[in-house]
Design a protein around this motif. Sequence first.
Motif, short mmCIF file in Angstrom:
data_model
loop_
_atom_site.label_atom_id
_atom_site.label_comp_id
_atom_site.label_asym_id
_atom_site.label_seq_id
_atom_site.Cartn_x
_atom_site.Cartn_y
_atom_site.Cartn_z
N ASN A 10 45.28 27.73 51.25
CA ASN A 10 44.65 28.28 52.44
C ASN A 10 44.23 29.73 52.21
O ASN A 10 44.84 30.46 51.43
CB ASN A 10 45.61 28.22 53.63
CG ASN A 10 45.99 26.80 53.99
OD1 ASN A 10 45.32 25.85 53.60
ND2 ASN A 10 47.08 26.65 54.72
N ALA A 11 43.21 30.17 52.92
CA ALA A 11 42.73 31.54 52.80
C ALA A 11 43.70 32.53 53.43
O ALA A 11 43.81 33.67 52.99
CB ALA A 11 41.35 31.69 53.43
N ALA A 47 40.18 29.94 46.77
CA ALA A 47 39.11 30.85 47.21
C ALA A 47 39.66 31.73 48.32
O ALA A 47 39.62 31.36 49.48
CB ALA A 47 37.90 30.06 47.68
N PRO A 48 40.20 32.90 47.97
CA PRO A 48 40.82 33.76 48.98
C PRO A 48 39.89 34.21 50.10
O PRO A 48 40.34 34.46 51.20
CB PRO A 48 41.31 34.97 48.17
CG PRO A 48 41.39 34.49 46.77
CD PRO A 48 40.33 33.46 46.63
N TRP A 68 40.15 30.77 40.26
CA TRP A 68 39.97 31.63 41.43
C TRP A 68 38.48 31.77 41.65
O TRP A 68 37.77 32.27 40.78
CB TRP A 68 40.56 33.01 41.21
CG TRP A 68 42.05 33.07 41.26
CD1 TRP A 68 42.93 32.04 41.06
CD2 TRP A 68 42.83 34.22 41.51
NE1 TRP A 68 44.20 32.50 41.16
CE2 TRP A 68 44.18 33.84 41.43
CE3 TRP A 68 42.53 35.54 41.77
CZ2 TRP A 68 45.22 34.72 41.61
CZ3 TRP A 68 43.57 36.43 41.95
CH2 TRP A 68 44.90 36.03 41.89
N ASP A 69 37.97 31.35 42.80
CA ASP A 69 36.57 31.58 43.15
C ASP A 69 36.55 32.74 44.13
O ASP A 69 36.88 32.58 45.30
CB ASP A 69 35.95 30.33 43.77
CG ASP A 69 34.46 30.49 43.99
OD1 ASP A 69 33.95 31.63 43.90
OD2 ASP A 69 33.79 29.48 44.25
N MET A 70 36.19 33.90 43.63
CA MET A 70 36.22 35.10 44.45
C MET A 70 35.02 35.21 45.40
O MET A 70 34.99 36.07 46.26
CB MET A 70 36.31 36.35 43.58
CG MET A 70 37.62 36.46 42.81
SD MET A 70 39.10 36.42 43.87
CE MET A 70 38.92 37.95 44.78
N LYS A 71 34.05 34.34 45.26
CA LYS A 71 32.89 34.29 46.16
C LYS A 71 32.29 35.67 46.44
O LYS A 71 32.02 36.04 47.56
CB LYS A 71 33.25 33.58 47.46
CG LYS A 71 33.65 32.13 47.24
CD LYS A 71 33.76 31.40 48.55
CE LYS A 71 34.22 29.98 48.35
NZ LYS A 71 33.35 29.13 47.58
N GLY A 72 32.13 36.44 45.35
CA GLY A 72 31.49 37.74 45.49
C GLY A 72 32.43 38.86 45.90
O GLY A 72 32.00 39.99 46.04
N LYS A 73 33.70 38.57 46.11
CA LYS A 73 34.66 39.59 46.52
C LYS A 73 35.31 40.23 45.30
O LYS A 73 35.37 39.66 44.22
CB LYS A 73 35.74 38.99 47.42
CG LYS A 73 35.22 38.27 48.63
CD LYS A 73 34.43 39.19 49.53
CE LYS A 73 33.94 38.44 50.76
NZ LYS A 73 33.06 39.22 51.58
#
Length: 127
Positions: A10-11, A47-48, A68-73
């Motif tokens: 979970n995020a 994905a945090p 880990w998918d940081m999605k641009g973070k």
Amino acid sequence: MHTITVSNLNATGAGSLRQAITDANAYTGTDDIQIVFDAALAGQSIAPGVALTIPANTTISMPEGMVWDMKGKKLTIKGKLVANYATTADVLMSSSTSANIEIADGGCLDLSNANINLSKNYCNVFV
């Protein structure tokens, strides 16, 4: 050693990586902190959803094959991130948009037991 366990992907909320890092930042004891992932999470993607900072005196040990998918973070490592990857073609960081990893204030990205890819799509490492 003070241990905090990540038990879900979970995020936010109890058992999440984000909560574990929050708890590590709030810890007032003198022991070093280790954040570990439940073995059932090995091989999965997390994905945090927010920028994260691994605090000093904190070690995060990632299980085999976790992505880990940081999605641009941005991920800032002030403590230590250990990738326990033994197989080929494992990916430590991926991102559908540009992501940055900053190793700061004596932090450490330990890849000594890793055979990984830090550059799937757009991933920058700053030391």
